[in-house]
Design an enzyme around this catalytic site. Structure first.
Site, short mmCIF file in Angstrom:
data_model
loop_
_atom_site.label_atom_id
_atom_site.label_comp_id
_atom_site.label_asym_id
_atom_site.label_seq_id
_atom_site.Cartn_x
_atom_site.Cartn_y
_atom_site.Cartn_z
N TYR A 89 0.79 -1.23 0.00
CA TYR A 89 0.00 0.00 0.00
C TYR A 89 0.82 1.28 0.00
O TYR A 89 0.26 2.37 -0.06
CB TYR A 89 -0.94 0.01 1.21
CG TYR A 89 -1.90 -1.15 1.18
CD1 TYR A 89 -2.94 -1.20 0.26
CD2 TYR A 89 -1.76 -2.22 2.05
CE1 TYR A 89 -3.82 -2.26 0.21
CE2 TYR A 89 -2.65 -3.29 2.01
CZ TYR A 89 -3.66 -3.30 1.09
OH TYR A 89 -4.53 -4.36 1.03
N ASP A 145 -25.23 -0.30 -2.86
CA ASP A 145 -26.58 0.23 -2.98
C ASP A 145 -26.68 1.67 -2.49
O ASP A 145 -27.40 2.48 -3.08
CB ASP A 145 -27.57 -0.66 -2.22
CG ASP A 145 -27.82 -1.99 -2.91
OD1 ASP A 145 -27.38 -2.17 -4.07
OD2 ASP A 145 -28.46 -2.87 -2.28
N HIS A 194 -8.12 2.42 -5.80
CA HIS A 194 -7.38 1.42 -5.02
C HIS A 194 -5.89 1.70 -5.14
O HIS A 194 -5.40 1.95 -6.25
CB HIS A 194 -7.69 0.00 -5.51
CG HIS A 194 -9.12 -0.37 -5.36
ND1 HIS A 194 -9.68 -0.69 -4.15
CD2 HIS A 194 -10.12 -0.40 -6.26
CE1 HIS A 194 -10.96 -0.93 -4.31
NE2 HIS A 194 -11.26 -0.75 -5.58
N LEU A 195 -5.20 1.67 -4.03
CA LEU A 195 -3.76 1.92 -4.04
C LEU A 195 -3.00 0.81 -4.76
O LEU A 195 -2.10 1.07 -5.55
CB LEU A 195 -3.25 2.03 -2.60
CG LEU A 195 -3.78 3.25 -1.83
CD1 LEU A 195 -3.58 3.06 -0.33
CD2 LEU A 195 -3.12 4.51 -2.31
N SER A 196 -3.38 -0.43 -4.49
CA SER A 196 -2.72 -1.57 -5.12
C SER A 196 -3.49 -2.00 -6.36
O SER A 196 -4.66 -1.64 -6.54
CB SER A 196 -2.64 -2.74 -4.14
OG SER A 196 -3.93 -3.25 -3.87
N ARG A 223 -10.08 -10.53 -4.66
CA ARG A 223 -10.02 -9.08 -4.83
C ARG A 223 -10.36 -8.65 -6.26
O ARG A 223 -10.47 -7.46 -6.54
CB ARG A 223 -8.63 -8.55 -4.46
CG ARG A 223 -8.29 -8.72 -3.00
CD ARG A 223 -6.97 -8.05 -2.68
NE ARG A 223 -6.46 -8.48 -1.40
CZ ARG A 223 -6.82 -7.96 -0.23
NH1 ARG A 223 -7.70 -6.97 -0.20
NH2 ARG A 223 -6.30 -8.41 0.89
#
Length: 149
Positions: A22, A86, A99-101, A110
């Site tokens: 991360y 929702d 997303h960082l990764s 994932r």
């Protein structure tokens, strides 16, 4: 223009939690960079982080009629929370998922996101810079929508 920035669970541990995955920047570092980007774009940010799904949903719902878009890193809820998806859909606001990764280069669980199908776009794997790219895209989209209204 007002953008809601949502940081999901465990992002408060950035800089200490798996820095090889991360990065070494803290959440405060990311928020400071976003604030500088927002100033350049002449937009205001509301920033919120929680480890609790219900708090995230409450904050998303509060954005209705107030925010012009949502920049969100749903963290682990990306792959598990229909309720978060929702709530985001109910706002009818443009959403950019960050997303960082690179979630697609990680564990198979994932690879699925409940948020991506309702998002304007997804920035994944570019580290903390991804937040800035996502903010820029969201603001450009919202400004385009406002000029057409």
């Amino acid at each position: 223009m007002r953008i809601l920035v949502i940081h999901g669970p465990n992002l408060n541990l950035l800089g200490r939690r798996e820095p090889d995955v991360y990065g070494k920047q803290t959440l405060a570092d990311i928020d400071a960079d976003l604030a500088a980007a927002a100033a350049e774009l002449d937009v205001s940010l509301d920033v919120f982080q929680s480890n609790h799904e219900g708090e995230l949903i409450d904050r998303i719902q509060q954005a209705m009629g107030v925010a012009d878009g949502i920049l969100i890193n749903p963290g682990g809820y990306t792959h598990s929370s229909v309720a978060l998806r929702d709530a985001l859909a109910a706002t009818a606001l443009p959403i950019v998922e960050v997303h960082l990764s690179n979630v697609f280069a990680r564990e198979p669980f994932r690879h699925h996101s409940y948020v991506s199908p309702i998002a304007l776009g997804v920035v994944s794997g570019l580290g903390a810079r991804g937040y800035r790219y996502g903010l820029d895209a969201l603001v450009r989209h919202a400004r385009g929508a406002q000029s057409r209204a």
